[in-house]
Design an enzyme around this catalytic site. Structure first.
Site, PDB file in Angstrom:
ATOM      1  CG  ASN A 130      -8.461   6.768  -4.256  1.00 14.76           C
ATOM      2  OD1 ASN A 130      -7.779   6.012  -4.608  1.00 14.76           O
ATOM      3  ND2 ASN A 130      -8.961   7.031  -2.799  1.00 14.76           N
ATOM      4  CG  ASN A 150     -11.134   6.212   0.657  1.00 18.15           C
ATOM      5  OD1 ASN A 150     -12.455   6.312   1.094  1.00 18.15           O
ATOM      6  ND2 ASN A 150     -10.704   6.513  -0.336  1.00 18.15           N
ATOM      7  CB  SER A 196     -12.036   9.606  -1.660  1.00 19.08           C
ATOM      8  OG  SER A 196     -11.632   8.462  -2.239  1.00 19.08           O
ATOM      9  CG  ASP A 199     -13.759   8.236  -4.935  1.00 17.81           C
ATOM     10  OD1 ASP A 199     -12.590   8.798  -4.561  1.00 17.81           O
ATOM     11  OD2 ASP A 199     -14.370   7.391  -4.217  1.00 17.81           O
ATOM     12  CD  GLU A 245      -3.177  -0.536   0.144  1.00 19.52           C
ATOM     13  OE1 GLU A 245      -3.197   0.485  -0.562  1.00 19.52           O
ATOM     14  OE2 GLU A 245      -3.984  -1.580   0.024  1.00 19.52           O
ATOM     15  CG  ASP A 276      -6.504   5.355  -0.724  1.00 17.70           C
ATOM     16  OD1 ASP A 276      -7.780   5.787  -0.187  1.00 17.70           O
ATOM     17  OD2 ASP A 276      -6.390   4.764  -1.640  1.00 17.70           O
TER      18      ASP A 276
END
Length: 129
Positions: free
Chosen positions: A46, A59, A50, A48, A35, A52
């Site tokens: 991301n 998220n 958002s 959308d 990750e 992380d």
């Protein structure tokens, strides 16, 4: 902070992630490797809108508040910045909530792709825990 592999394993163990919901420590260390490469400062945006955050790339749409994600739920009740600390308390506590949510560690795409079904013991090999 960029953690050493064994350093992060020890911190995760201290915070009760070893065998939490049946996931051995190696699973958590493996997930963190793929990750974030063990970097607590890691962020990824991301499509959308958002973002992380942190070693486990938690998220902002669901789990933390960064003040810029429309419709954020903040289910861990934390600012996303808490997930970027060298102290992984907030990350560990939030990860426990995520892994208890129904899909287990499948919530982490990197875990599904790189760790699931593999011998994750290699990730804690040689660590004094």
């Amino acid at each position: 902070k960029v953690f050493g592999r064994c350093e992060l394993a020890a911190a995760m163990k201290r915070h009760g992630l070893d065998n939490y919901r049946g996931y051995s420590l190696g699973n958590w260390v493996c997930a963190a490797k793929f990750e974030s490469n063990f970097n607590s400062q890691a962020t990824n945006r991301n499509t959308d809108g958002s973002t992380d955050y942190g070693v486990l790339q938690i998220n902002s749409r669901w789990w933390c508040n960064d003040g810029r994600t429309p419709g954020s739920r903040n289910l861990c009740n934390i600012p996303c910045s808490a997930l970027q600390s060298s102290d992984i308390t907030a990350t560990a506590n939030c990860a426990k909530k995520i892994v208890s949510d129904g899909n287990g560690m499948n919530a982490w795409v990197a875990w599904r792709k790189h760790c699931k079904g593999t011998d994750v013991r290699v990730w804690i090999k040689g660590c004094r825990l």
